[in-house]
Design a protein around this motif. Structure first.
Motif, short mmCIF file in Angstrom:
data_model
loop_
_atom_site.label_atom_id
_atom_site.label_comp_id
_atom_site.label_asym_id
_atom_site.label_seq_id
_atom_site.Cartn_x
_atom_site.Cartn_y
_atom_site.Cartn_z
N VAL A 199 10.98 44.86 7.28
CA VAL A 199 10.41 45.41 8.50
C VAL A 199 11.24 44.97 9.71
O VAL A 199 11.92 43.94 9.65
N PRO A 200 11.20 45.73 10.80
CA PRO A 200 11.90 45.28 12.01
C PRO A 200 11.19 44.07 12.62
O PRO A 200 10.02 43.80 12.33
N VAL A 201 11.90 43.34 13.46
CA VAL A 201 11.34 42.15 14.11
C VAL A 201 10.07 42.50 14.89
O VAL A 201 9.10 41.73 14.90
N SER A 202 10.06 43.66 15.51
CA SER A 202 8.89 44.08 16.30
C SER A 202 7.64 44.14 15.43
O SER A 202 6.56 43.70 15.83
N MET A 203 7.76 44.68 14.22
CA MET A 203 6.60 44.75 13.32
C MET A 203 6.21 43.37 12.83
O MET A 203 5.02 43.09 12.64
N ALA A 204 7.19 42.50 12.62
CA ALA A 204 6.89 41.12 12.22
C ALA A 204 6.04 40.44 13.28
O ALA A 204 5.13 39.66 12.97
N MET A 205 6.33 40.71 14.54
CA MET A 205 5.55 40.13 15.63
C MET A 205 4.13 40.68 15.67
O MET A 205 3.18 39.94 15.90
N LEU A 206 3.99 41.97 15.44
CA LEU A 206 2.71 42.65 15.64
C LEU A 206 1.75 42.55 14.45
O LEU A 206 0.55 42.68 14.61
N SER A 207 2.29 42.35 13.26
CA SER A 207 1.46 42.39 12.05
C SER A 207 0.51 41.20 11.96
O SER A 207 0.77 40.12 12.49
N LYS A 208 -0.60 41.44 11.28
CA LYS A 208 -1.54 40.37 10.96
C LYS A 208 -1.37 40.05 9.48
O LYS A 208 -1.80 40.82 8.62
N TYR A 209 -0.75 38.93 9.20
CA TYR A 209 -0.51 38.55 7.81
C TYR A 209 -1.73 37.79 7.28
O TYR A 209 -1.69 36.58 7.06
N ASP A 210 -2.79 38.55 7.09
CA ASP A 210 -4.07 37.97 6.70
C ASP A 210 -4.45 38.39 5.28
O ASP A 210 -3.63 38.94 4.53
N GLU A 211 -5.71 38.11 4.91
CA GLU A 211 -6.18 38.43 3.56
C GLU A 211 -6.08 39.92 3.26
O GLU A 211 -5.74 40.33 2.13
N GLU A 212 -6.35 40.74 4.25
CA GLU A 212 -6.29 42.19 4.04
C GLU A 212 -4.85 42.64 3.79
O GLU A 212 -4.60 43.48 2.93
N PHE A 213 -3.90 42.08 4.54
CA PHE A 213 -2.49 42.44 4.38
C PHE A 213 -2.03 42.15 2.96
O PHE A 213 -1.33 42.96 2.35
#
Length: 222
Positions: A199-213
């Protein structure tokens, strides 16, 4: 971020970054006339590229630590949204070219000429999270061996056809993918393909790396 202990994985990732920095320093020492990186150059900060999951997790963690709330987070989030839309546009354009039968090499060359301002690039043309920058940023300016072809920064002094010490990107990428796979395995989610996600850096910043992800609980889409 998901409640999982990635400390050993992050430690290995940091060690890998230290290796990369050492390699870049060695290339710069051997080719001082050709490596022309300087503070606030920012050429590399406009090159579209993706990061692996382990890099994305590290970027996301640092972003949330530095900017948990406030105006700084708002400005960076807005910049990330703009950058993310631009990345989507370029990838859709590349997909359409592929469907139209354009050779992959031509698509890659065209993509490499595109420019997108990184969401982390400040108004002073300096990275706002420099210490947490990913591998691609750390190697920009040094010759790279990409699928057997030599790639160099357009602002460098490396002449076409010359013989220079080149960094094997495939080996580094595999090590990053291996760390990403361990992170996915550590969580135990149902989405094994996340280990290969880019993924681009922008998506890395915006994503929620939680249980749902990670697929530990049902998403709204499910």
């Amino acid at each position: 971020m998901i409640d999982a202990d990635f400390s050993d994985i992050f430690a290995e990732y940091e060690a890998l970054l230290a290796e990369v920095d050492a390699v870049f320093a060695k290339v710069k020492a051997v080719c001082p006339e050709q490596v022309r990186c300087e503070v606030a150059c920012a050429d590399c900060c406009h090159a579209p590229f993706d990061v692996t999951l382990v890099e994305a997790l590290a970027i996301n963690k640092r972003f949330n630590e530095l900017h948990p709330k406030g105006d700084g987070r708002y400005r960076l989030t807005e910049a990330a949204n703009r950058s993310d839309r631009e990345h989507y546009r370029l990838k859709h354009k590349a997909w359409k070219a592929h469907k139209a039968g354009v050779p992959d090499e031509k698509i890659v060359e065209d993509f490499a000429r595109e420019r997108i301002r990184c969401a982390l690039l400040g108004d002073d043309d300096k990275c706002s999270m420099y210490e947490a920058r990913p591998v691609t940023c750390r190697l920009y300016g040094a010759p790279l061996n990409v699928n057997g072809q030599l790639r160099v920064c357009g602002k460098s002094g490396f002449a076409p056809g010359g013989k220079y010490p080149a960094v094997n990107i495939a080996r580094l990428q595999q090590r990053l993918l291996d760390l990403s796979a361990r992170a996915v395995e550590r969580v135990g989610g149902k989405y094994d393909y996340l280990a290969d996600m880019l993924v681009p850096v922008s998506m890395a910043m915006l994503s929620k790396y939680d249980e749902e992800f990670f697929g530990l609980k049902e998403s709204k889409e499910d």
